[in-house]
Design a protein around this motif. Sequence first.
Motif, PDB file in Angstrom:
ATOM      1  N   ASP A 120      88.606  11.446  95.836  1.00 20.93           N
ATOM      2  CA  ASP A 120      89.596  11.583  94.774  1.00 20.93           C
ATOM      3  C   ASP A 120      89.210  12.692  93.805  1.00 20.93           C
ATOM      4  N   ALA A 121      87.944  12.709  93.399  1.00 21.00           N
ATOM      5  CA  ALA A 121      87.490  13.714  92.430  1.00 21.00           C
ATOM      6  C   ALA A 121      87.624  15.112  92.999  1.00 21.00           C
ATOM      7  N   ILE A 122      87.237  15.289  94.257  1.00 21.24           N
ATOM      8  CA  ILE A 122      87.280  16.613  94.875  1.00 21.24           C
ATOM      9  C   ILE A 122      88.711  17.114  95.009  1.00 21.24           C
ATOM     10  N   PHE A 123      89.615  16.252  95.479  1.00 25.39           N
ATOM     11  CA  PHE A 123      90.985  16.694  95.669  1.00 25.39           C
ATOM     12  C   PHE A 123      91.742  16.820  94.354  1.00 25.39           C
ATOM     13  N   ARG A 124      91.218  16.244  93.293  1.00 29.12           N
ATOM     14  CA  ARG A 124      91.827  16.456  91.983  1.00 29.12           C
ATOM     15  C   ARG A 124      91.347  17.773  91.382  1.00 29.12           C
ATOM     16  N   GLY A 125      90.322  18.355  91.934  1.00 26.35           N
ATOM     17  CA  GLY A 125      89.891  19.664  91.478  1.00 26.35           C
ATOM     18  C   GLY A 125      88.540  19.678  90.814  1.00 26.35           C
ATOM     19  N   ALA A 126      87.669  18.716  91.147  1.00 25.53           N
ATOM     20  CA  ALA A 126      86.354  18.655  90.512  1.00 25.53           C
ATOM     21  C   ALA A 126      85.344  19.527  91.240  1.00 25.53           C
ATOM     22  N   MET A 127      84.386  20.002  90.499  1.00 26.81           N
ATOM     23  CA  MET A 127      83.156  20.560  91.065  1.00 26.81           C
ATOM     24  C   MET A 127      82.145  19.411  91.019  1.00 26.81           C
ATOM     25  N   VAL A 128      81.797  18.870  92.178  1.00 32.37           N
ATOM     26  CA  VAL A 128      80.971  17.672  92.263  1.00 32.37           C
ATOM     27  C   VAL A 128      79.527  18.055  92.577  1.00 32.37           C
TER      28      VAL A 128
END
Length: 322
Positions: A120-128
């Motif tokens: 979810d975080a990655i596809f929302r646009g996060a740099m993880v």
Amino acid sequence: MQFTRRELKDESVPVHPELNPRHPMVIFDDHRFCAGEALDVHAMPGPHMHSQIELNFLLEGRMSYWFDGRELTIDAGRLCLFWGMIPHQVTDTEAPTRFVCFYVPMAVFLRLANMDGLRDAIFRGAMVEALEVRSYDREIFLRWREELLSGDEGLAEIVRNELTARLLRIARDGWRDLREEGSAIAGFHAMESERARHVEGMLRFITENALEGIGVKDVASDRGLHPNYAMTLFKKAVGHTINQAIARNRLDTAQSLLISTDLPVVDVAFESGFGSVSRFYEAFSRRFHDKPTVFRKRMREKGQATAASNWSISAQGASGAG
């Protein structure tokens, strides 16, 4: 600390080579599971976007990203991952800087179980960033890179399985969302690989054709799906509609062109796929909270300030050396 702006030859292939200046949408190895050939990291000439998930394991040095309007600096020994469709650019490096870079197809993420939060975080646009990096990761990442580049498909399949397991460990061991948290991507059961492939295909079609006058019917037709089914499947997986995905791609292209080219704003609007300048201004201002002209001016001023700071640091270092 001295940074360098030497530019590395881009390993990507432009999706729209007929356009000048080159648009930011690119392809890496036909969208496959692959490794970057280069170990040395240098500044990129401009932002780019691609369909895969990108993993960067920094072996040594330090690198600064421009990432969707934010400036992020990554040090040696850190492992980060993000969705390549978020405009990104290496702007500075501390020489020498070396990393291992992997490109993972979206379908891999869509199929993995127990990955909802990370996905979810990655596809929302996060740099993880992975919170736990092991002492042997350096050796393993270098070996994976060598084996993926060897051309041995048997070894490549082993690497795909091992790297997938490493992603699952990141989800289990902990990670840091360098941007915002939120739910965006619904998980697919491992048995639903066909649906995952459809979603990946729709996303890929959008990223490569959003500059044209495409709509829901075109995206669905490319996958051989009924538009209503395509819309339902896409919304369930990605968390927003097909039309929203098309608009986002156009806006991401526009901001990359504003930063990396001197195209007039009117040309940026049309070359990003917008049918009218007024619609472009409205959509851009709503998302980025700036008019395109103000956004470009602000980013240019920030870039000039960074360049001046780097020159000052370099000059001080030269003076001290004398």
